[in-house]
Scaffold this active site. Structure first.
Site, mmCIF file in Angstrom:
data_model
loop_
_atom_site.group_PDB
_atom_site.id
_atom_site.type_symbol
_atom_site.label_atom_id
_atom_site.label_comp_id
_atom_site.label_asym_id
_atom_site.label_seq_id
_atom_site.Cartn_x
_atom_site.Cartn_y
_atom_site.Cartn_z
ATOM 1 N N CYS A 31 0.961 12.270 -14.237
ATOM 2 C CA CYS A 31 0.372 11.174 -13.645
ATOM 3 C C CYS A 31 -1.033 11.625 -13.199
ATOM 4 O O CYS A 31 -1.692 10.780 -13.011
ATOM 5 C CB CYS A 31 0.973 10.370 -12.541
ATOM 6 S SG CYS A 31 2.640 9.823 -12.806
ATOM 7 N N ASP A 88 -3.551 6.752 -1.391
ATOM 8 C CA ASP A 88 -2.918 7.144 -2.403
ATOM 9 C C ASP A 88 -1.874 6.149 -3.033
ATOM 10 O O ASP A 88 -1.575 5.308 -2.174
ATOM 11 C CB ASP A 88 -2.128 8.412 -2.055
ATOM 12 C CG ASP A 88 -1.839 9.440 -3.356
ATOM 13 O OD1 ASP A 88 -1.778 9.152 -4.297
ATOM 14 O OD2 ASP A 88 -1.634 10.669 -2.749
ATOM 15 N N ASP A 111 -1.684 13.061 4.023
ATOM 16 C CA ASP A 111 -3.337 13.396 4.195
ATOM 17 C C ASP A 111 -3.968 13.265 5.317
ATOM 18 O O ASP A 111 -4.908 14.119 5.699
ATOM 19 C CB ASP A 111 -4.104 12.552 2.912
ATOM 20 C CG ASP A 111 -3.627 12.611 1.739
ATOM 21 O OD1 ASP A 111 -3.379 13.816 1.234
ATOM 22 O OD2 ASP A 111 -3.901 11.867 0.751
ATOM 23 N N GLY A 162 -2.380 -5.633 6.109
ATOM 24 C CA GLY A 162 -3.131 -5.837 4.910
ATOM 25 C C GLY A 162 -2.920 -4.941 3.625
ATOM 26 O O GLY A 162 -1.951 -4.121 3.805
ATOM 27 N N GLN A 164 -2.965 -5.122 -1.016
ATOM 28 C CA GLN A 164 -3.002 -5.605 -2.225
ATOM 29 C C GLN A 164 -1.776 -5.675 -3.195
ATOM 30 O O GLN A 164 -1.134 -4.502 -3.248
ATOM 31 C CB GLN A 164 -4.123 -5.198 -2.919
ATOM 32 C CG GLN A 164 -4.470 -5.565 -4.395
ATOM 33 C CD GLN A 164 -4.839 -7.147 -4.337
ATOM 34 O OE1 GLN A 164 -4.567 -8.077 -3.437
ATOM 35 N NE2 GLN A 164 -6.064 -7.416 -4.929
#
Length: 434
Positions: A31, A88, A111, A162, A164
């Site tokens: 990936c 990420d 992170d 929030g 997407q």
């Protein structure tokens, strides 16, 4: 995370053959864009990783960290505050959707933790719903992935506000983690000094464990290649241990970085321990290099990678990890204390794995690194595999190499040696701190 029964798709009304990992064409290192190629792309966005002279109108100096490591650190227009932020996402690497959600959230948060940031103010969730799912699969799998992601966020003391969601040929999940910090709440990853030592807080081998489990499920050529050296039960155990490890937060490890005077850290993920160690070395202000001597690995994974002619690069440090541990630079007098404290607080082992020495800002693994076998107990504690009984040499107890010019680690009257293993090893004090 508590020990969890194996995901049973039939119990959820799905086909007994359902595997979440089939809804992606790439896994692990496949990936990742090669590190050198990625850096050339990102050079268009920023010419320098560090701009240490950023300051506000009041003249208050704040550090800045841009593209190239774990999180960006951006001074805000309000005196004394910085934005620490990261993002990420990746494709399914385990078949349990709830655990996959937890792993994805832990991976994003790691992170921040690598910067010593322990409080996340907000998360966004990024979700790709596979267009190849049936409606039934979608309605079963996606809510469980979201639930796992949310549960990990709750454990981290944060919330999701929030994000997407889109349709995508391959399923994917990830997010964004944001913290607003005072200068004392984060640790810049650039202060390693010669004589420091390197500590790792989770074992390596997650990619090997996940692949071995897929081979076991498929029962094809690759499984036949390794079944002589590892049993079905051992593969299932390693896969389970890998899931527990990947879903575990690095929050405690980050908190203790402040207490034990951390000089810089990174989390070990897709570029493997050597790739991330090298990235960290290149960020240092002093001319130092990192030398890795010990490789803590999930039990039996080193044997599998050897049987596969080092297919994964585990012993070379290039095997991809997901939601791996923190690689931390600590003063040598603090390293053993750090390992003891993390075991006291969490019940899990951490390992001293190498040293910082003068050099040209690179990382390397010695020719014959010592493999430390690691397992998760029935109680959920991660520990070095106990030494075998006398007369049974099946598992080598981790010991230090012989004395040399390398620094010594002094703690509680015990000296742990860190040496270049190109020399013939001899018995010595146990190197991991239990």
């Amino acid at each position: 995370m508590a020990l969890r029964p194996k995901f049973n798709p039939a119990a959820e009304g799905l086909s007994s053959n359902f595997q979440l990992t089939k809804y992606s064409g790439l896994h692990g290192a496949a990936c990742k864009i090669p590190n050198n190629v990625l850096k050339s792309f990102l050079s268009e966005l920023q010419s320098s990783d560090f701009r240490p002279d950023d300051y506000l109108g009041s003249g208050y100096v704040l550090p800045r960290l841009g593209i190239g490591l774990d999180s960006c650190v951006i001074p805000l227009r309000f005196d004394g505050l910085s934005l620490v932020q990261t993002t990420d996402f990746f494709y399914p690497l385990v078949d349990d959707p709830y655990v996959m959600g937890k792993i994805a959230c832990a991976n994003v948060l790691s992170d921040l933790y690598a910067m010593g940031v322990t409080e996340c103010d907000n998360m966004l969730m990024l979700l790709g719903v596979s267009s190849k799912f049936t409606e039934k699969e979608r309605d079963v799998i996606i809510p469980q992935m979201i639930s796992g992601f949310k549960q990990a966020a709750i454990e981290a003391g944060t919330s999701i506000n929030g994000g997407q969601t889109v349709l995508n040929p391959w399923c994917l999940i990830g997010g964004v983690a944001t913290a607003v910090c005072q200068n004392s709440e984060f640790i810049m990853p650039n202060a390693a000094e010669p004589g420091d030592v390197l500590v790792l807080t989770k074992p390596l081998g997650t990619q090997v464990a996940c692949n071995a489990h897929q081979w076991l499920e498929q029962r094809k050529d690759k499984w036949h290649k390794i079944k002589a050296i590892v049993s079905e039960e051992e593969v299932e155990k390693a896969y389970h241990d890998a899931m527990l490890s990947m879903a575990r937060l690095n929050r405690t490890a980050a908190h203790l970085m402040h207490q034990f005077q951390c000089h810089g850290a990174t989390d070990v993920t897709g570029f493997g321990i050597l790739g991330h160690a090298d990235n960290l070395a290149k960020q240092q202000l002093q001319e130092v290099s990192f030398v890795i001597h010990n490789l803590p690995c999930i039990n039996k994974m080193a044997a599998i990678t050897k049987a596969c002619t080092n297919l994964f690069g585990l012993l070379q440090g290039t095997s991809a990890e997901t939601s791996g541990g923190l690689l931390i630079c600590l003063p040598r007098e603090q390293a053993a204390k750090y390992c003891s404290e993390i075991k006291k607080v969490e019940g899990h082992h951490a390992w001293i794995i190498g040293v910082v020495e003068k050099g040209p800002k690179v990382a390397r693994i010695i020719d014959k690194p010592r493999v430390i076998e690691v397992e998760t107990t029935d109680e959920g504690c991660v520990q070095t595999v106990p030494a075998p009984a006398a007369g049974n040499p099946a598992v080598a107890k981790p010991v230090c190499p012989p004395p040399s010019k390398m620094p010594k680690l002094i703690h509680d009257g015990v000296t742990d040696e860190v040496d270049d293993r190109s020399q013939q090893p001899s018995p010595g004090p146990q190197f991991s701190n239990q």
